[in-house]
Design a protein around this motif. Structure first.
Motif: not given
Length: 125
Positions: A24-26, A109-111, A100, A104, A19-20
Motif C-alpha cells: 500500500k505504498l505510493w 502520503i506514504r511513499l 490505485k 495526488r 499504489r503498490r
C-alpha cells in the motif's frame, strides 16, 4: 547501469502516483529494465503495462540515481524521466501489482524510499 526507470508527471500542483498492492505504498510509475532494454524503452513499456491509456508528451531524463535504502540495505539504481505532458484516463493495466492510481498532492502520503527521494528533490516543501 540503471536497473529501472521512473516517470515523474505533474499538473496543477499534483503528481501522478500508483499504489503498490502488496504494501500500500505510493510510488512514481515505472519498473525494472529487461536485458538489452534502454532506460527510455523500459519506461515506455512499463507505462504501457501499468497505465495503458496514459498518453505522454516529451520525456526528459532528469537524473540517474544510485543509492542504498537505509532500512533494507537494498541497492537502488533508477533513471528518472520527467514528462512535459501526461493525459488520458488513469486505467490500471497490471492489477496484480497496482491497486490505485491518482494525481495526488506530493505531501501527506506514504511513499516508497525512491519516490520520497524524487519528491523531496523535485517538489521541495
Amino acid at each position: 547501469m540503471t536497473k529501472s526507470s521512473k516517470l515523474v508527471a505533474a499538473k496543477k500542483g499534483r503528481i501522478l502516483l500508483v499504489r503498490r498492492r502488496r504494501d500500500k505504498l505510493w510510488m512514481f510509475p515505472g519498473g525494472r529494465k529487461q536485458d538489452g532494454e534502454s532506460e527510455r524503452k523500459c519506461l515506455h513499456r512499463e507505462i504501457r503495462e501499468e497505465l495503458p491509456k496514459l498518453k505522454l508528451g516529451e520525456l526528459k531524463l532528469w537524473k540517474e540515481v544510485k543509492g542504498k535504502n537505509r532500512e533494507t540495505g537494498r541497492r537502488m539504481s533508477d533513471a528518472i524521466f520527467v514528462a512535459k505532458k501526461a493525459s488520458g484516463p488513469l486505467k490500471i493495466g497490471d492489477k496484480k501489482e497496482i491497486d490505485k492510481v491518482a494525481w495526488r498532492k506530493p505531501r501527506g502520503i506514504r511513499l516508497t524510499a525512491t519516490s520520497r527521494y524524487i519528491r523531496d528533490k523535485l517538489f521541495p516543501k
